[in-house]
Write an enzyme that holds these catalytic residues in place. Structure first.
Site, short mmCIF file in Angstrom:
data_model
loop_
_atom_site.label_atom_id
_atom_site.label_comp_id
_atom_site.label_asym_id
_atom_site.label_seq_id
_atom_site.Cartn_x
_atom_site.Cartn_y
_atom_site.Cartn_z
CG ASP A 1 13.51 1.61 0.55
OD1 ASP A 1 12.97 2.69 0.29
OD2 ASP A 1 12.87 0.60 0.93
CG MET B 1 8.26 6.42 -0.95
SD MET B 1 8.02 5.15 -2.22
CE MET B 1 6.26 4.80 -2.03
N GLY B 2 11.32 6.56 2.07
CA GLY B 2 12.51 6.34 2.88
C GLY B 2 12.15 6.26 4.36
NE ARG B 3 7.01 2.75 5.45
CZ ARG B 3 5.96 3.49 5.82
NH1 ARG B 3 5.99 4.14 6.96
NH2 ARG B 3 4.91 3.58 5.05
CD GLU C 1 7.94 6.44 3.46
OE1 GLU C 1 6.70 6.42 3.40
OE2 GLU C 1 8.64 5.60 2.86
CE1 TYR D 1 3.15 2.28 -3.46
CE2 TYR D 1 1.08 1.92 -4.62
CZ TYR D 1 1.97 1.57 -3.62
OH TYR D 1 1.67 0.52 -2.79
NE ARG E 1 6.42 1.35 -5.52
CZ ARG E 1 5.98 0.57 -4.57
NH1 ARG E 1 6.60 0.54 -3.39
NH2 ARG E 1 4.93 -0.20 -4.75
#
Lengths: 423, 423
Positions: free
Chosen positions: B147, B193-195, B250, B300, B303
């Protein structure tokens, strides 16, 4: 008195593109250059066969040497591809007549069509209509499809690289989950392409070398999905190994032919929510067992993954482009060069041929002997088939940390016909 | 009279794993071996901190040399990671006391904790409680998070490889769509990804070198999603370039903080349909403009993608593991080694340190100056930041066409304490 100029060649890309279809283009272009007395120019259709219908012919001789070399390491269709199926000759004779008109205007006598089953059919028809209209062409089909479903050829260029990407991604994701499953994700689902045949999902089976290794479950379009049996297998796997990795073909369906990804619903905003098989499966599992899950949908990433293309696949893609020109030079017509497997290990293959009228519109499904007894895995026979296709890493060059892929200039040859806006 | 044995070290992996976290482990292990008089054994927690609570200590000395070397090229957490946040000392003092009990029993005086913000907090607390209970430890945090949201360090090990994968995948998919868009797919969405922070999505911007190149739109958690403005930009892009590639975090959300992926609905079987941002966006676009779309969710795969890890990332991950041991050997405690950027181009960096009590539980967001004016792209300043992090291809070895990743034997050290089933 100057001799008549040598006739020209037309090359086009058709349907879904692959990581190595441009290598087939390079095979055609480089091999054509070896026959300057028999082949003048090579023109490429801009956006596939539409380029011929629209008289948008890319003049390949005006691309730089570096660009043509770069085709070997560039994914996608460098000349543009299209999803455009020519109708039958009787339904739409005008379309075929237009093709012949354009080919005549540009003295094109060689037709190299790089595609799957539909384009094999088109290629066959172009060959027929040329003959009928008194402008005979040599039409050779260069096979390409990630679906690996063409008959006669042992495998299809484009498939080996997807197979490698999918097996590799399955292994990598499995390592991730294995390290998280004690306290977090227990189930991972990777959705892969394959609407009718399970070749791509089957290749993911190479990631596993034992029962404990992922993928633990593969879902194929050919094997009817049974929810209860599937859920039991997921539970058994999680209890035995701590986690469960599933690779699912997008075409996974129930015995009555209903696609699992097919059902739709509306979300809070009234938007139709289109399925996606992976989230659907994840949800079925969550409801039944409560396991934490993750899912991925590789979509185009799998067929564009030139960065990890299979060396075998790359060589075969090039060779079939090369073979297509050699067949034309030998006076052949209405053929498709094929890959003939000579031996599994050491892997040996050679180029064969198949007659186009037998290739067209057939789909080759995975043989029953490739599926394990429970239908959730692949057999040793399947492994022997898949294994050589993913061998070798054909790395591209990198620039600024990213693969250097070429974009062609696409200079169009001057038009010789009056404008025709039907296409 | 034999000297007292040197005290031992404990190393554990925490939270979501990365493509290079095992390189940090290798850095710790190899560097500890340089101080035989000060460090006896290195034990690794099986499944992170749980391994300490359960007294499941992996005896690293019993792993083969090849396995330890293989850590450099193996993604995921080779010792097992966990999502387990220790509560505050006052809320759950027993947990900390148990840790100290286990460390005492195994003469562990060095605590290396490899994780993100939460684990920095844990590491800090372990250091404090050891002191309070009269068993002082040196606790050093080894940063890791895809992140990229830890403070004080210029970037976080694990991020560079995700950044490379996401930028590369964006470029590859864009080539695919560019070749199909004349007759087929017009819009492609890659969900990454990346909330909370848009670092990963932002890095995808490296795939583009001009306005025409993908990604054309990046959606960040930091920039409120406005449907109308977004739809207008999609339309404008398709009309201008023929297609539109979108990379979406995301965590994309509206101004009132509602996640776009958050809304749920029920499908025809009554199953709850969990969103998925990418299909949601695809559907919004389809409803408004009718464009054919494709979407991918890397999940996944992004990463775990050790096969295309960044060389810069790999080196930094190793160096911070190495630095952690060197800090301990210099008598330091409650610190985190950091990456300090010295210059952008040529890229130079060095190792610094940050005090743990200031690191814990902070999130570093992308600075406003990294977002383009319209919020759909990145600035030159952002490019200068991201570019060096994706440089270099740290390829693993291949066996049978797939990356050779190691699985450790995980021999556990004999237990010295009575069974304790609380964890």
């Amino acid at each position: 008195m100057p001799a008549d100029p040598a006739p020209n060649a037309f090359y086009a890309q058709s349907g879904g593109v692959t990581a190595v279809i441009n290598a087939s283009a390079a095979g055609v272009i480089n091999t054509a250059a070896l026959f300057p007395e028999k082949i003048g120019q090579v023109y490429a259709g801009q956006n596939g066969i539409l380029g011929a219908l629209r008289e948008e012919l890319i003049d390949i001789s005006r691309e730089s040497e570096a660009s043509i070399q770069g085709l070997m390491t560039t994914p996608s269709g460098a000349f543009g591809s299209c999803r455009y199926k020519l109708k039958g000759i009787d339904e739409n004779r005008a379309e075929y007549e237009r093709l012949i008109e354009v080919f005549k205007a540009h003295n094109i006598r060689y037709f190299f069509y790089n595609g799957g089953g539909d384009s094999a059919d088109t290629c066959q028809k172009v060959s027929e209509i040329g003959e009928r209209l008194g402008f005979p062409l040599q039409a050779i089909h260069v096979p390409k499809t990630i679906d690996n479903d063409l008959p006669f050829t042992d495998n299809c260029p484009g498939f080996g690289s997807v197979a490698k990407y999918v097996a590799l991604s399955t292994r990598e994701a499995a390592f991730d989950i294995a390290s998280m499953c004690a306290t977090s994700t227990k189930v991972f689902i990777l959705e892969v392409m394959g609407r009718h045949a399970g070749w791509i999902a089957g290749a993911a089976g190479l990631a596993s070398r034992s029962e404990a290794e992922a993928p633990h479950i593969i879902l194929f379009p050919e094997i009817a999905f049974e929810e209860e049996r599937f859920l039991a297998k997921v539970k058994e796997t999680v209890e035995k190994f701590g986690f469960c990795v599933i690779v699912a073909s997008e075409g996974t369906q129930t015995a009555d032919g209903q696609l699992l990804s097919g059902s739709t619903s509306r979300d809070a905003f009234g938007h139709v929510q289109l399925g996606g098989l992976a989230p659907k499966l994840a949800n079925i599992i969550k409801q039944a067992h409560g396991y934490k899950y993750h899912w991925a949908v590789a979509d185009y990433l799998q067929r564009a993954a030139r960065h990890i293309a299979s060396q075998t696949d790359l060589e075969q893609a090039y060779s079939l482009g090369e073979a297509a020109v050699n067949l034309a030079m030998a006076g052949k017509n209405a053929l498709m060069p094929t890959i003939v497997r000579v031996s599994d290990e050491p892997y040996e293959w050679k180029v064969g041929t198949a007659p186009l009228d037998e290739v067209a519109n057939q789909e080759k499904m995975m043989p029953r002997s490739f599926f394990s007894d429970d239908g959730y895995g692949i057999t040793e026979e399947a492994r022997r088939y898949f294994q050589p296709l993913i061998m070798g890493e054909a790395y591209p060059n990198y620039q600024d940390g990213l693969p250097h892929y070429v974009t062609l200039d696409r200079h169009l040859a001057p038009k010789k016909l009056p404008p025709d806006n039907r296409w």
